[in-house]
Write an enzyme that holds these catalytic residues in place. Sequence first.
Site, PDB file in Angstrom:
ATOM      1  N   GLN A  98       0.859  -1.191   0.000  1.00 56.36           N
ATOM      2  CA  GLN A  98       0.000   0.000   0.000  1.00 56.36           C
ATOM      3  C   GLN A  98       0.894   1.240   0.000  1.00 56.36           C
ATOM      4  OE1 GLN A  98      -2.315   1.557   3.363  1.00 56.36           O
ATOM      5  NE2 GLN A  98      -4.126   1.547   2.071  1.00 56.36           N
ATOM      6  N   TYR A 177      -5.655  11.125   3.679  1.00 57.67           N
ATOM      7  CA  TYR A 177      -4.266  11.389   3.281  1.00 57.67           C
ATOM      8  C   TYR A 177      -4.229  12.165   1.947  1.00 57.67           C
ATOM      9  CZ  TYR A 177      -3.288   8.401   7.218  1.00 57.67           C
ATOM     10  OH  TYR A 177      -3.234   7.892   8.491  1.00 57.67           O
ATOM     11  N   ARG A 224      -7.430   2.154  -2.964  1.00 57.21           N
ATOM     12  CA  ARG A 224      -8.339   2.186  -1.807  1.00 57.21           C
ATOM     13  C   ARG A 224      -8.941   3.580  -1.654  1.00 57.21           C
ATOM     14  NH1 ARG A 224      -8.197   0.909   4.726  1.00 57.21           N
ATOM     15  NH2 ARG A 224      -9.224  -1.009   4.187  1.00 57.21           N
ATOM     16  N   GLY A 315      -9.708  -6.211   8.626  1.00 60.98           N
ATOM     17  CA  GLY A 315      -8.597  -5.521   9.263  1.00 60.98           C
ATOM     18  C   GLY A 315      -8.307  -6.071  10.643  1.00 60.98           C
ATOM     19  N   ARG A 316      -9.024  -5.529  11.643  1.00 69.51           N
ATOM     20  CA  ARG A 316      -8.701  -5.885  13.033  1.00 69.51           C
ATOM     21  C   ARG A 316      -8.801  -7.376  13.299  1.00 69.51           C
ATOM     22  NH1 ARG A 316     -12.744  -1.422  15.029  1.00 69.51           N
ATOM     23  NH2 ARG A 316     -13.555  -2.074  13.004  1.00 69.51           N
TER      24      ARG A 316
HETATM   25  C1  LIG Z   1      -4.139  -0.665  13.817  1.00 76.57           C
HETATM   26  C2  LIG Z   1      -4.754  -0.200  12.528  1.00 76.57           C
HETATM   27  C3  LIG Z   1      -3.939   0.267  11.519  1.00 76.57           C
HETATM   28  C4  LIG Z   1      -4.489   0.678  10.298  1.00 76.57           C
HETATM   29  N1  LIG Z   1      -3.656   1.061   9.290  1.00 76.57           N
HETATM   30  C5  LIG Z   1      -4.155   1.332   8.068  1.00 76.57           C
HETATM   31  C6  LIG Z   1      -3.279   1.584   6.976  1.00 76.57           C
HETATM   32  O1  LIG Z   1      -2.056   1.520   7.099  1.00 76.57           O
HETATM   33  N2  LIG Z   1      -3.855   1.872   5.782  1.00 76.57           N
HETATM   34  C7  LIG Z   1      -5.208   1.921   5.607  1.00 76.57           C
HETATM   35  O2  LIG Z   1      -5.666   2.188   4.500  1.00 76.57           O
HETATM   36  N3  LIG Z   1      -6.052   1.648   6.618  1.00 76.57           N
HETATM   37  C8  LIG Z   1      -5.549   1.337   7.838  1.00 76.57           C
HETATM   38  N4  LIG Z   1      -6.402   0.991   8.848  1.00 76.57           N
HETATM   39  C9  LIG Z   1      -7.834   0.798   8.565  1.00 76.57           C
HETATM   40  C10 LIG Z   1      -8.105  -0.680   8.259  1.00 76.57           C
HETATM   41  O3  LIG Z   1      -7.524  -1.065   7.030  1.00 76.57           O
HETATM   42  C11 LIG Z   1      -9.612  -0.966   8.178  1.00 76.57           C
HETATM   43  O4  LIG Z   1     -10.159  -0.083   7.236  1.00 76.57           O
HETATM   44  C12 LIG Z   1     -10.307  -0.786   9.520  1.00 76.57           C
HETATM   45  O5  LIG Z   1      -9.634  -1.505  10.531  1.00 76.57           O
HETATM   46  C13 LIG Z   1     -11.758  -1.255   9.445  1.00 76.57           C
HETATM   47  O6  LIG Z   1     -11.809  -2.611   9.054  1.00 76.57           O
HETATM   48  P1  LIG Z   1     -12.101  -3.777  10.136  1.00 76.57           P
HETATM   49  O7  LIG Z   1     -13.436  -3.465  10.745  1.00 76.57           O
HETATM   50  O8  LIG Z   1     -12.113  -5.058   9.343  1.00 76.57           O
HETATM   51  O9  LIG Z   1     -11.015  -3.723  11.156  1.00 76.57           O
HETATM   52  C14 LIG Z   1      -5.882   0.629  10.100  1.00 76.57           C
HETATM   53  C15 LIG Z   1      -6.705   0.173  11.141  1.00 76.57           C
HETATM   54  C16 LIG Z   1      -6.163  -0.239  12.329  1.00 76.57           C
HETATM   55  C17 LIG Z   1      -7.069  -0.784  13.420  1.00 76.57           C
END
Ligand SMILES: Cc1cc2nc3c(=O)[nH]c(=O)nc-3n(C[C@H](O)[C@H](O)[C@H](O)COP(=O)(O)O)c2cc1C
Length: 359
Positions: A98, A177, A224, A315-316
């Site tokens: 990414q 961003y 994205r 993600g999480r």
């Molecule tokens: C610890 C953490 C770091 C994240 N870092 C990024 C990132 O580097 N780039 C990005 O586009 N989104 C980032 N996100 C957002 C996640 O990609 C995702 O959109 C978000 O966690 C919601 O999805 P989920 O409900 O499956 O966790 C981050 C989220 C968390 C919790």
Amino acid sequence: MPSLFDPIRLGAIDAANRILMAPLTRGRADRDHVPVAIMAEYYAQRAGAGVIISEATGISVEGSGWPFAPGLWTVAQTEAWKPVTEAVHRAGGRIVAQLWHMGRVVHPLFTGHVPVSCSATTAPGKAHTYEGRQPYVAARPLELGEIPRLLDDYRHAARNAKAAGFDGVQLHAANGYLIDQFLRDNSNFRDDAYGGPIENRIRLLGEVTQALIDVWGADRVGVRLSPNGDSQGVNDSRPDLLFPAAAKALSDLGIAFLELREPAPDGTFGKPDHPPVHPLIRAAFAGPLVLNSDYDGERGQAALDADEADAIAFGRAFLSNPDLPRRIAEKLPLTPNDMATWYGPGTAGYTDYPLYEAA
Ligand SMILES: Cc1cc2nc3c(=O)[nH]c(=O)nc-3n(C[C@H](O)[C@H](O)[C@H](O)COP(=O)(O)O)c2cc1C
């Protein structure tokens, strides 16, 4: 309709299933933004994802302002990614990088310069820096004459991603961003070819995507977007018009996949302030669409069943369940994640989440 466990081709990238790992910043690289050995272990543990989207990775000094986040602009960074991509491939996985320019949310403590953005705006709140949380400072607008250099920075990082052995790249155009600062109308006040009407605000998105395509070919470039709700102070008054137009432009470029972080009203990672935009994007974008935010196996499968998406990014759940695809398949309980260890340092809450074992 496909199951989450059916394979899918995202452009030229063969994914064994439709359970993608969403990009997750983890802050485990070194102070020169060079990946370290535990990152290879962490990503290889999660190689069961159809595709891993890497944590956001800086394209340049100017664009990087997150402590211990990795980069892809130096030789040392590029070399240090090689063991990571090799480990994922050895484990049978796929990984795309990414690519990230943070724009106005880069604090000068990282660069020695005021940040650049679309317009002279200041992000709300405080930046994470090596010297603790610090208020953001006003950005200066990128000059027209600087855009070619910005595109070169993206191309340079994209070439490095290739040299490092990634399977492709994802442009980070979400979450407030740089690219998002150009897209949305509460952070874009330009009156040149990059501001005003939607066709102008999506121009940089198209040009940067084309720059990545120049290096990789369209079939290994993903994008994205976060089309609904405030992200770090960035928002839009008519996402129902803006984002379908952006998706159409990306569709015309033939990218490998489009991923959306769009929370539902009960979202736990951001909130929407408009009705869902993803159905409008689905109609505008011809390629594979990946949805993200607050999905579990059941919701993810329901989205595929309803033909809202072709794959789901988690993600999480991936953060604390390295074997997430198996847990979804067998309806096994999920290990909760611990916010305190999201951004490091060290292996705790990083490489030490166990595989499922029956009690
Ligand atoms: C610890 C953490 C770091 C994240 N870092 C990024 C990132 O580097 N780039 C990005 O586009 N989104 C980032 N996100 C957002 C996640 O990609 C995702 O959109 C978000 O966690 C919601 O999805 P989920 O409900 O499956 O966790 C981050 C989220 C968390 C919790």
